[in-house]
Design a protein around this motif. Structure first.
Motif, short mmCIF file in Angstrom:
data_model
loop_
_atom_site.label_atom_id
_atom_site.label_comp_id
_atom_site.label_asym_id
_atom_site.label_seq_id
_atom_site.Cartn_x
_atom_site.Cartn_y
_atom_site.Cartn_z
N THR A 1 -2.34 -4.75 -5.98
CA THR A 1 -1.97 -3.49 -5.35
C THR A 1 -0.89 -3.74 -4.31
OG1 THR A 1 -4.20 -2.61 -5.66
CG2 THR A 1 -2.77 -1.48 -4.08
N ILE A 2 0.22 -3.03 -4.46
CA ILE A 2 1.29 -3.13 -3.48
C ILE A 2 1.16 -1.98 -2.49
CG2 ILE A 2 2.93 -1.80 -4.90
CD1 ILE A 2 5.16 -3.61 -3.82
N SER A 3 1.41 -2.27 -1.22
CA SER A 3 1.34 -1.24 -0.20
C SER A 3 2.27 -1.62 0.95
CB SER A 3 -0.10 -1.08 0.31
OG SER A 3 -0.55 -2.27 0.93
N ARG A 4 2.41 -0.71 1.89
CA ARG A 4 3.29 -0.98 3.02
C ARG A 4 2.83 -0.20 4.22
NH1 ARG A 4 9.00 0.33 1.09
NH2 ARG A 4 9.53 0.07 3.28
N ASP A 5 3.15 -0.73 5.41
CA ASP A 5 2.90 -0.04 6.66
C ASP A 5 4.23 -0.03 7.41
OD1 ASP A 5 2.23 0.79 9.20
OD2 ASP A 5 0.35 -0.29 9.25
N ASN A 6 4.95 1.07 7.31
CA ASN A 6 6.29 1.12 7.91
C ASN A 6 6.23 1.03 9.43
OD1 ASN A 6 7.50 1.27 5.42
ND2 ASN A 6 7.69 3.50 5.44
N ALA A 7 5.16 1.47 10.02
CA ALA A 7 5.03 1.37 11.47
C ALA A 7 4.96 -0.09 11.92
CB ALA A 7 3.80 2.12 11.95
N LYS A 8 4.47 -0.94 11.03
CA LYS A 8 4.36 -2.37 11.35
C LYS A 8 5.47 -3.19 10.72
CE LYS A 8 -0.66 -2.34 11.93
NZ LYS A 8 -1.96 -2.94 11.49
N ASN A 9 6.38 -2.52 10.02
CA ASN A 9 7.47 -3.24 9.34
C ASN A 9 6.93 -4.32 8.41
OD1 ASN A 9 9.47 -1.72 10.52
ND2 ASN A 9 9.84 -3.19 12.17
N THR A 10 5.87 -4.01 7.73
CA THR A 10 5.19 -5.01 6.90
C THR A 10 4.78 -4.42 5.56
OG1 THR A 10 4.36 -6.13 8.88
CG2 THR A 10 3.29 -6.66 6.81
N GLY A 11 4.97 -5.21 4.53
CA GLY A 11 4.48 -4.86 3.21
C GLY A 11 3.39 -5.82 2.79
N TYR A 12 2.64 -5.40 1.77
CA TYR A 12 1.49 -6.19 1.36
C TYR A 12 1.39 -6.25 -0.17
CZ TYR A 12 0.19 -5.07 6.15
OH TYR A 12 0.20 -4.92 7.51
N LEU A 13 0.76 -7.32 -0.62
CA LEU A 13 0.38 -7.41 -2.03
C LEU A 13 -1.06 -7.90 -2.06
CD1 LEU A 13 1.39 -7.10 -4.97
CD2 LEU A 13 1.79 -9.57 -4.95
N GLN A 14 -1.98 -7.01 -2.37
CA GLN A 14 -3.38 -7.37 -2.51
C GLN A 14 -3.60 -7.85 -3.94
OE1 GLN A 14 -6.01 -7.34 -0.22
NE2 GLN A 14 -7.14 -8.36 -1.86
N MET A 15 -4.12 -9.05 -4.07
CA MET A 15 -4.31 -9.66 -5.39
C MET A 15 -5.79 -9.94 -5.58
SD MET A 15 -1.03 -12.24 -5.46
CE MET A 15 -1.71 -13.32 -4.20
N ASN A 16 -6.38 -9.28 -6.54
CA ASN A 16 -7.80 -9.45 -6.85
C ASN A 16 -7.97 -10.05 -8.24
OD1 ASN A 16 -8.46 -8.19 -4.40
ND2 ASN A 16 -8.49 -6.17 -5.36
N ASN A 17 -9.15 -10.59 -8.48
CA ASN A 17 -9.47 -11.19 -9.78
C ASN A 17 -8.35 -12.12 -10.23
OD1 ASN A 17 -10.86 -11.71 -12.15
ND2 ASN A 17 -10.08 -9.88 -13.19
#
Length: 122
Positions: free
Chosen positions: A69-85
């Motif tokens: 799952t890709i997501s982002r928090d623009n207030a924190k200037n940070t993006g994420y990639l949650q990797m499961n299984n």
């Protein structure tokens, strides 16, 4: 100067999870779409996931659909990639990238991080 810095990689057993982070500096993060790519040993770099500047549209490569799952928090200037299984075939160096327009091709991205290693043991 735009800088992207990935973190969160590591060694995990198959079936486990990791969350990668991508911090951007030097520009307003919300101006850019964001993507994640990966490169396994001996292979070409490949698209993993992308999201638009608001995080309202997401795109995934077939091998990771339903697990990442890709997501982002623009207030924190940070993006994420949650990797499961996670699977051994997910082992690669993972790169985040920023683009003016959401893209799945490498050539669409203007800025790249240095990469973070993800290793999945069987």
């Amino acid at each position: 100067q735009v800088q992207l810095v990935e973190s969160g990689g590591g060694l995990v057993q198959a079936g486990g999870s990791l969350r990668l982070s991508c911090a951007i500096s030097g520009r307003t993060f919300s101006n850019y779409a964001m993507g994640w790519f990966r490169q396994a040993p001996g292979k070409e770099r490949e698209f993993v996931a992308a999201t638009n500047w608001r995080g309202t549209s997401t795109y995934y490569a077939d091998p990771v659909k339903g697990r990442f799952t890709i997501s982002r928090d623009n207030a924190k200037n940070t993006g994420y990639l949650q990797m499961n299984n996670l699977k051994p075939e997910d082992t690669a160096v993972y790169y985040c990238a920023a683009a003016r327009i959401t893209a799945q091709a490498e050539r669409g991205y203007d800025y790249w991080g240095q990469g973070t290693q993800v290793t999945v043991s069987s």
